[in-house]
Design a protein around this motif. Structure first.
Motif: not given
Length: 149
Positions: A140-141, A143-144, A146-148
């Motif tokens: 989950s960390r 995954d963040k 890829d959001q950036v």
């Protein structure tokens, strides 16, 4: 990530000797296919040219893993981590190599040819290759990231 999947490797002039040692280990001892993008001599070159080739190949999925080497590893790390889906980890010890895989799922190993010796470099490489990603809370960390990008 399959431990025996092919690896793309690149370096600048400061780490040609280390690259040759690592490449020989990968091919001869570990049985891993290696795509070597250079450089091949100690003549001065610009490290971003090689970081881009390796990082692009990992970012686009051509290779699942890569290795980058330069004098300190810092410049290669900075250049490689500009690419989506690249998690380049500068490792100078076994602890960093293990956690870069367990917690960060690093897909590019970066080392400094002027910072560590040949024997330690091989031990770092072996640890990095053999350590699986733990997933779970660490995913989950990641995954963040890829959001950036």
């Amino acid at each position: 990530m399959n431990q025996n999947s092919p690896i793309v490797i690149g370096c600048d002039h400061a780490a040609v000797a280390l690259k040759d040692i690592i490449k020989a280990y990968l091919v001869d001892k570990a049985g891993i296919e290696v795509k070597d993008v250079g450089t091949f001599t100690a003549d001065s070159v610009d490290y971003p040219d090689y970081a881009v080739q390796v990082a692009k190949a990992v970012s686009d999925g051509t290779y699942a893993r890569g290795i980058l080497l330069c004098g300190t590893g810092i410049g290669m790390s900075m250049a490689a981590n500009r690419f989506p889906r690249v998690r380049a980890a500068l490792c100078s010890d076994l602890f960093a190599a293990r956690l870069s895989r367990q917690h960060n799922n690093a897909n590019i190993l970066v080392m400094g040819g002027r910072v560590i010796g040949d024997i330690l470099a091989i031990e770092i490489l072996k640890t990095w290759l053999e350590t699986p990603f733990e997933g779970g809370r660490h995913q989950s960390r990641l995954d963040k990231f890829d959001q950036v990008c």
